[in-house]
Design a protein around this motif. Structure first.
Motif, short mmCIF file in Angstrom:
data_model
loop_
_atom_site.label_atom_id
_atom_site.label_comp_id
_atom_site.label_asym_id
_atom_site.label_seq_id
_atom_site.Cartn_x
_atom_site.Cartn_y
_atom_site.Cartn_z
N ASP A 184 0.84 -1.20 0.00
CA ASP A 184 0.00 0.00 0.00
C ASP A 184 0.87 1.25 0.00
O ASP A 184 0.67 2.17 -0.79
N TYR A 185 1.84 1.28 0.92
CA TYR A 185 2.71 2.46 1.02
C TYR A 185 3.56 2.65 -0.23
O TYR A 185 3.73 3.79 -0.70
N MET A 186 4.09 1.59 -0.76
CA MET A 186 4.96 1.72 -1.93
C MET A 186 4.18 2.10 -3.18
O MET A 186 4.52 3.08 -3.85
N VAL A 187 3.15 1.33 -3.49
CA VAL A 187 2.40 1.57 -4.73
C VAL A 187 1.55 2.83 -4.59
O VAL A 187 1.51 3.67 -5.49
N GLY A 188 0.88 2.97 -3.45
CA GLY A 188 0.06 4.16 -3.22
C GLY A 188 0.90 5.42 -3.15
O GLY A 188 0.53 6.46 -3.71
N GLY A 189 2.03 5.36 -2.46
CA GLY A 189 2.90 6.52 -2.37
C GLY A 189 3.45 6.93 -3.72
O GLY A 189 3.54 8.12 -4.04
N ALA B 225 12.41 -6.95 -13.34
CA ALA B 225 11.05 -6.66 -13.80
C ALA B 225 10.90 -7.13 -15.24
O ALA B 225 11.88 -7.12 -16.00
N PRO B 226 9.71 -7.55 -15.63
CA PRO B 226 9.49 -7.91 -17.04
C PRO B 226 9.80 -6.72 -17.95
O PRO B 226 9.64 -5.55 -17.56
N GLN B 227 10.26 -7.01 -19.12
CA GLN B 227 10.66 -5.98 -20.08
C GLN B 227 9.56 -4.95 -20.31
O GLN B 227 9.84 -3.77 -20.50
N ARG B 228 8.30 -5.37 -20.28
CA ARG B 228 7.20 -4.44 -20.56
C ARG B 228 7.12 -3.29 -19.56
O ARG B 228 6.48 -2.28 -19.82
N TYR B 229 7.75 -3.44 -18.40
CA TYR B 229 7.72 -2.39 -17.38
C TYR B 229 8.97 -1.51 -17.40
O TYR B 229 9.01 -0.51 -16.71
N HIS B 230 9.97 -1.87 -18.17
CA HIS B 230 11.21 -1.10 -18.20
C HIS B 230 10.97 0.29 -18.78
O HIS B 230 10.16 0.46 -19.68
N GLY B 231 11.68 1.25 -18.24
CA GLY B 231 11.57 2.62 -18.72
C GLY B 231 11.60 3.60 -17.57
O GLY B 231 11.90 3.24 -16.42
N PRO B 232 11.26 4.84 -17.85
CA PRO B 232 11.39 5.89 -16.84
C PRO B 232 10.49 5.70 -15.62
O PRO B 232 10.88 6.08 -14.51
N LEU B 233 9.33 5.12 -15.78
CA LEU B 233 8.46 4.92 -14.62
C LEU B 233 9.02 3.86 -13.67
O LEU B 233 9.00 4.04 -12.45
N LEU B 234 9.52 2.78 -14.22
CA LEU B 234 10.14 1.77 -13.36
C LEU B 234 11.38 2.35 -12.69
O LEU B 234 11.59 2.11 -11.49
N ASP B 235 12.14 3.13 -13.42
CA ASP B 235 13.31 3.77 -12.83
C ASP B 235 12.90 4.65 -11.64
O ASP B 235 13.52 4.59 -10.58
N ALA B 236 11.85 5.44 -11.81
CA ALA B 236 11.36 6.29 -10.72
C ALA B 236 10.83 5.45 -9.57
O ALA B 236 11.06 5.77 -8.40
N PHE B 237 10.15 4.37 -9.89
CA PHE B 237 9.60 3.48 -8.86
C PHE B 237 10.71 2.86 -8.03
O PHE B 237 10.56 2.68 -6.82
N GLN B 238 11.82 2.58 -8.65
CA GLN B 238 12.95 1.98 -7.94
C GLN B 238 13.77 3.01 -7.16
O GLN B 238 14.46 2.66 -6.22
N ARG B 239 13.70 4.27 -7.53
CA ARG B 239 14.48 5.32 -6.87
C ARG B 239 13.75 6.00 -5.73
O ARG B 239 14.38 6.65 -4.89
N ILE B 240 12.44 5.92 -5.68
CA ILE B 240 11.66 6.69 -4.72
C ILE B 240 12.09 6.36 -3.28
O ILE B 240 12.42 5.22 -2.97
N ASP B 241 12.09 7.36 -2.46
CA ASP B 241 12.44 7.21 -1.04
C ASP B 241 11.15 6.88 -0.29
O ASP B 241 10.42 7.77 0.13
N LEU C 205 6.97 -5.58 -5.31
CA LEU C 205 7.96 -5.22 -4.30
C LEU C 205 9.36 -5.67 -4.70
O LEU C 205 10.34 -4.95 -4.51
N SER C 206 9.46 -6.87 -5.26
CA SER C 206 10.79 -7.35 -5.66
C SER C 206 11.34 -6.53 -6.81
O SER C 206 12.55 -6.29 -6.88
N TRP C 207 10.50 -6.05 -7.71
CA TRP C 207 10.97 -5.19 -8.80
C TRP C 207 11.40 -3.84 -8.25
O TRP C 207 12.40 -3.27 -8.69
N ALA C 208 10.65 -3.32 -7.28
CA ALA C 208 10.97 -2.02 -6.70
C ALA C 208 12.32 -2.07 -5.97
O ALA C 208 13.12 -1.14 -6.08
N PHE C 209 12.55 -3.14 -5.24
CA PHE C 209 13.80 -3.28 -4.49
C PHE C 209 14.95 -3.81 -5.34
O PHE C 209 16.09 -3.85 -4.88
N GLY C 210 14.65 -4.27 -6.55
CA GLY C 210 15.68 -4.78 -7.43
C GLY C 210 16.15 -6.19 -7.08
O GLY C 210 17.21 -6.61 -7.52
N THR C 211 15.35 -6.92 -6.29
CA THR C 211 15.74 -8.28 -5.93
C THR C 211 15.34 -9.30 -6.99
O THR C 211 15.77 -10.44 -6.94
#
Length: 89
Positions: free
Chosen positions: A26-31, A69-85, A60-66
């Motif tokens: 909730d916190y990760m996706v909602g935030g 992520a599937p190729q279809r999600y690669h790009g600037p949004l996934l990058d932002a999702f992985q960088r967010i504090d 969660l595993s894609w966000a933390f990089g563990t």
């Protein structure tokens, strides 16, 4: 069937982002939604609609990089999702 208007789509996405099933997701996706959705166009909304259809454990595993992520999600949004504090949302 006609696609819902933008306001309806965003309201649905906000609900789905904040009602994932686990508090952590909730916190990760909602935030992430709260922080970025105001700048989204059709492509970004479609990306997020697809993302929220995925399982929390995968997101969660894609966000933390563990897990990659599937190729279809690669790009600037996934990058932002992985960088967010997520601690300071």
């Amino acid at each position: 069937m006609q696609q819902p208007d933008l306001t309806t789509r965003l309201a649905r996405l906000k609900f789905r982002a904040w009602h994932r099933g686990t508090r952590e997701a909730d916190y990760m996706v909602g935030g992430f939604f709260d922080r970025y959705h105001a700048d989204w166009g059709e492509a970004e909304i479609a990306w997020f609609e697809a993302l929220v259809d995925e399982e929390d454990v995968d997101i969660l595993s894609w966000a933390f990089g563990t897990a990659p992520a599937p190729q279809r999600y690669h790009g600037p949004l996934l990058d932002a999702f992985q960088r967010i504090d997520y601690v300071n949302i």
